[in-house]
Design a protein around this motif. Structure first.
Motif, mmCIF file in Angstrom:
data_model
loop_
_atom_site.group_PDB
_atom_site.id
_atom_site.type_symbol
_atom_site.label_atom_id
_atom_site.label_comp_id
_atom_site.label_asym_id
_atom_site.label_seq_id
_atom_site.Cartn_x
_atom_site.Cartn_y
_atom_site.Cartn_z
ATOM 1 N N SER A 11 0.910 -1.159 0.195
ATOM 2 C CA SER A 11 -0.050 0.021 -0.054
ATOM 3 C C SER A 11 0.947 1.354 -0.012
ATOM 4 O O SER A 11 0.348 2.330 -0.415
ATOM 5 C CB SER A 11 -0.902 0.052 1.155
ATOM 6 N N THR A 12 2.085 1.045 0.462
ATOM 7 C CA THR A 12 2.826 2.462 0.537
ATOM 8 C C THR A 12 3.937 2.505 -0.661
ATOM 9 O O THR A 12 4.572 3.457 -0.888
ATOM 10 C CB THR A 12 3.599 2.343 1.642
ATOM 11 N N THR A 14 6.694 0.457 -0.926
ATOM 12 C CA THR A 14 8.048 0.297 -0.474
ATOM 13 C C THR A 14 8.323 -1.195 -0.260
ATOM 14 O O THR A 14 7.680 -2.173 -0.735
ATOM 15 C CB THR A 14 8.202 0.750 0.894
ATOM 16 N N ALA A 23 6.859 5.594 5.506
ATOM 17 C CA ALA A 23 5.950 6.421 4.424
ATOM 18 C C ALA A 23 4.659 6.474 4.635
ATOM 19 O O ALA A 23 3.771 7.267 4.603
ATOM 20 C CB ALA A 23 5.980 5.323 3.104
ATOM 21 N N ALA A 24 4.192 5.377 5.272
ATOM 22 C CA ALA A 24 2.727 5.564 6.162
ATOM 23 C C ALA A 24 2.683 6.985 6.964
ATOM 24 O O ALA A 24 1.765 7.433 6.978
ATOM 25 C CB ALA A 24 2.379 4.363 6.741
ATOM 26 N N ARG A 25 3.506 6.935 7.794
ATOM 27 C CA ARG A 25 3.655 8.006 8.727
ATOM 28 C C ARG A 25 3.629 9.422 8.119
ATOM 29 O O ARG A 25 2.864 10.175 8.539
ATOM 30 C CB ARG A 25 4.941 8.141 9.697
ATOM 31 N N HIS A 26 4.137 9.348 7.070
ATOM 32 C CA HIS A 26 4.347 10.931 6.098
ATOM 33 C C HIS A 26 2.879 10.932 5.580
ATOM 34 O O HIS A 26 2.444 11.965 5.150
ATOM 35 C CB HIS A 26 5.477 10.763 5.098
ATOM 36 N N ARG A 27 2.048 9.883 5.240
ATOM 37 C CA ARG A 27 0.672 10.037 4.513
ATOM 38 C C ARG A 27 -0.477 10.692 5.630
ATOM 39 O O ARG A 27 -1.427 10.746 5.072
ATOM 40 C CB ARG A 27 0.573 8.914 3.778
ATOM 41 N N LEU A 28 -0.129 9.862 6.947
ATOM 42 C CA LEU A 28 -1.279 10.113 7.987
ATOM 43 C C LEU A 28 -1.418 11.522 8.163
ATOM 44 O O LEU A 28 -0.307 12.152 8.553
ATOM 45 C CB LEU A 28 -1.020 9.233 9.108
ATOM 46 N N PRO A 29 -2.674 12.106 8.324
ATOM 47 C CA PRO A 29 -2.752 13.529 8.871
ATOM 48 C C PRO A 29 -2.609 13.555 10.331
ATOM 49 O O PRO A 29 -2.776 12.671 11.115
ATOM 50 C CB PRO A 29 -4.256 13.597 8.560
ATOM 51 N N PRO A 33 6.215 13.537 10.726
ATOM 52 C CA PRO A 33 7.048 12.870 9.766
ATOM 53 C C PRO A 33 8.446 12.853 10.316
ATOM 54 O O PRO A 33 9.187 12.123 10.104
ATOM 55 C CB PRO A 33 6.925 13.521 8.511
#
Length: 41
Positions: A11-12, A14, A23-29, A33
């Motif tokens: 899903s990311t 990677t 990557a997931a952390r960077h995408r979460l509102p 990050p």
């Protein structure tokens, strides 16, 4: 647990769990990050 790691990687876009978490952390509102401390422990 392998299924979860695989799904997160797919899903990311990677290739490993550590990169997928970053990557997931960077995408979460609301996520911070710049804090990737979970990877250093």
């Amino acid at each position: 647990m392998d299924d979860v790691a695989y799904t997160l990687c797919v899903s990311t876009g990677t290739g490993d769990a550590d990169s997928a978490l970053v990557a997931a952390r960077h995408r979460l509102p609301g996520a911070r990050p710049e804090d990737d401390s979970v990877l250093s422990g």
